[in-house]
Design a protein around this motif. Structure first.
Motif, PDB file in Angstrom:
ATOM      1  N   ALA A  53     -42.584  87.516 116.585  1.00 45.75           N
ATOM      2  CA  ALA A  53     -41.719  86.309 115.267  1.00 45.75           C
ATOM      3  C   ALA A  53     -40.061  86.325 116.337  1.00 45.75           C
ATOM      4  O   ALA A  53     -39.995  85.053 115.646  1.00 45.75           O
ATOM      5  N   VAL A  54     -40.188  86.808 116.304  1.00 44.97           N
ATOM      6  CA  VAL A  54     -38.402  86.879 117.586  1.00 44.97           C
ATOM      7  C   VAL A  54     -38.957  85.573 118.663  1.00 44.97           C
ATOM      8  O   VAL A  54     -38.184  85.412 118.936  1.00 44.97           O
ATOM      9  N   ARG A  55     -40.154  85.975 119.253  1.00 44.37           N
ATOM     10  CA  ARG A  55     -40.224  85.249 120.323  1.00 44.37           C
ATOM     11  C   ARG A  55     -40.745  84.045 120.524  1.00 44.37           C
ATOM     12  O   ARG A  55     -39.642  82.855 120.371  1.00 44.37           O
ATOM     13  N   CYS A  56     -40.759  83.521 118.945  1.00 44.01           N
ATOM     14  CA  CYS A  56     -41.069  82.154 118.484  1.00 44.01           C
ATOM     15  C   CYS A  56     -39.780  81.768 117.728  1.00 44.01           C
ATOM     16  O   CYS A  56     -39.409  80.542 118.591  1.00 44.01           O
ATOM     17  N   ALA A  57     -39.361  82.402 117.242  1.00 47.35           N
ATOM     18  CA  ALA A  57     -37.875  82.107 116.677  1.00 47.35           C
ATOM     19  C   ALA A  57     -36.830  80.929 118.087  1.00 47.35           C
ATOM     20  O   ALA A  57     -36.584  80.152 117.852  1.00 47.35           O
ATOM     21  N   ALA A  58     -36.821  82.022 119.090  1.00 46.11           N
ATOM     22  CA  ALA A  58     -36.214  82.157 120.138  1.00 46.11           C
ATOM     23  C   ALA A  58     -37.107  80.703 121.191  1.00 46.11           C
ATOM     24  O   ALA A  58     -36.051  79.799 120.990  1.00 46.11           O
ATOM     25  N   ALA A  59     -37.681  80.502 121.005  1.00 45.28           N
ATOM     26  CA  ALA A  59     -38.294  79.764 122.166  1.00 45.28           C
ATOM     27  C   ALA A  59     -38.011  78.250 120.453  1.00 45.28           C
ATOM     28  O   ALA A  59     -37.721  77.265 121.226  1.00 45.28           O
ATOM     29  N   PHE A  60     -38.016  78.340 119.341  1.00 51.05           N
ATOM     30  CA  PHE A  60     -37.572  76.926 118.505  1.00 51.05           C
ATOM     31  C   PHE A  60     -36.608  76.447 119.066  1.00 51.05           C
ATOM     32  O   PHE A  60     -36.022  75.676 118.559  1.00 51.05           O
ATOM     33  N   ILE A  61     -35.646  78.031 118.656  1.00 52.43           N
ATOM     34  CA  ILE A  61     -34.031  77.615 119.006  1.00 52.43           C
ATOM     35  C   ILE A  61     -33.370  76.505 120.681  1.00 52.43           C
ATOM     36  O   ILE A  61     -32.729  76.028 120.453  1.00 52.43           O
ATOM     37  N   ASP A  62     -34.063  77.369 121.334  1.00 52.67           N
ATOM     38  CA  ASP A  62     -34.102  76.877 122.556  1.00 52.67           C
ATOM     39  C   ASP A  62     -34.644  75.396 123.195  1.00 52.67           C
ATOM     40  O   ASP A  62     -34.458  74.694 123.812  1.00 52.67           O
ATOM     41  N   GLY A  63     -35.718  74.893 121.427  1.00 56.53           N
ATOM     42  CA  GLY A  63     -35.978  73.471 121.488  1.00 56.53           C
ATOM     43  C   GLY A  63     -37.416  73.979 123.023  1.00 56.53           C
ATOM     44  O   GLY A  63     -38.161  72.722 123.270  1.00 56.53           O
ATOM     45  N   ASP A  64     -38.318  75.387 123.124  1.00 56.06           N
ATOM     46  CA  ASP A  64     -39.659  75.153 123.901  1.00 56.06           C
ATOM     47  C   ASP A  64     -40.683  75.154 122.956  1.00 56.06           C
ATOM     48  O   ASP A  64     -40.567  74.956 121.859  1.00 56.06           O
ATOM     49  N   VAL A  65     -41.373  75.328 123.954  1.00 48.74           N
ATOM     50  CA  VAL A  65     -42.880  75.160 122.955  1.00 48.74           C
ATOM     51  C   VAL A  65     -43.127  76.540 122.506  1.00 48.74           C
ATOM     52  O   VAL A  65     -42.904  77.608 123.104  1.00 48.74           O
ATOM     53  N   MET A  66     -43.419  76.748 121.085  1.00 53.69           N
ATOM     54  CA  MET A  66     -43.580  78.136 120.663  1.00 53.69           C
ATOM     55  C   MET A  66     -44.923  78.420 121.188  1.00 53.69           C
ATOM     56  O   MET A  66     -45.581  78.140 121.138  1.00 53.69           O
ATOM     57  N   PRO A  67     -44.786  79.841 121.428  1.00 49.97           N
ATOM     58  CA  PRO A  67     -46.068  81.203 122.464  1.00 49.97           C
ATOM     59  C   PRO A  67     -47.569  80.952 121.064  1.00 49.97           C
ATOM     60  O   PRO A  67     -47.212  80.432 119.371  1.00 49.97           O
ATOM     61  N   LEU A  68     -48.290  80.404 121.378  1.00 53.91           N
ATOM     62  CA  LEU A  68     -49.802  80.517 120.462  1.00 53.91           C
ATOM     63  C   LEU A  68     -49.575  82.417 120.150  1.00 53.91           C
ATOM     64  O   LEU A  68     -49.743  82.708 121.095  1.00 53.91           O
ATOM     65  N   PRO A  69     -50.393  82.522 118.716  1.00 56.68           N
ATOM     66  CA  PRO A  69     -50.815  84.116 118.348  1.00 56.68           C
ATOM     67  C   PRO A  69     -52.371  84.296 119.390  1.00 56.68           C
ATOM     68  O   PRO A  69     -52.529  83.657 119.511  1.00 56.68           O
ATOM     69  N   PRO A  70     -52.352  85.740 119.353  1.00 54.28           N
ATOM     70  CA  PRO A  70     -52.692  85.949 120.417  1.00 54.28           C
ATOM     71  C   PRO A  70     -54.391  85.790 119.710  1.00 54.28           C
ATOM     72  O   PRO A  70     -55.701  85.710 120.033  1.00 54.28           O
ATOM     73  N   CYS A  71     -54.888  85.643 118.557  1.00 55.47           N
ATOM     74  CA  CYS A  71     -55.887  85.612 117.931  1.00 55.47           C
ATOM     75  C   CYS A  71     -55.196  84.312 116.001  1.00 55.47           C
ATOM     76  O   CYS A  71     -54.618  84.037 115.899  1.00 55.47           O
TER      77      CYS A  71
END
Length: 76
Positions: A53-71
């Motif tokens: 969740a932290v990785r996704c939020a950081a990507a969202f803030i930076d305007g990057d593509v959000m990571p995909l969940p592992p499953c």
């Protein structure tokens, strides 16, 4: 768990659903605007869900593509 990234507060959480944990994140920016990212992925433990969740939020803030969940779980 609250983390900070580029001036925005990230509140990561994991909601238990049976034997699984669903990652969620909310972002509060400096100007007071709040954004909820909703359900981000399914995990076997709370720690993994919160970290994702932290990785996704950081990507969202930076305007990057959000990571995909592992499953993903298919719903019938």
């Amino acid at each position: 768990m609250i983390s900070y990234h580029n001036g925005a507060a990230i509140q990561a959480s994991a909601v238990r659903m049976g034997n699984l944990f669903i990652a969620r994140a909310s972002i509060l920016e400096e100007d007071g605007e709040a954004t909820s990212l909703g359900d981000l992925g399914v995990f076997a433990n709370k720690k993994g869900a919160c970290r994702f969740a932290v990785r996704c939020a950081a990507a969202f803030i930076d305007g990057d593509v959000m990571p995909l969940p592992p499953c993903r779980i298919a719903t019938a």
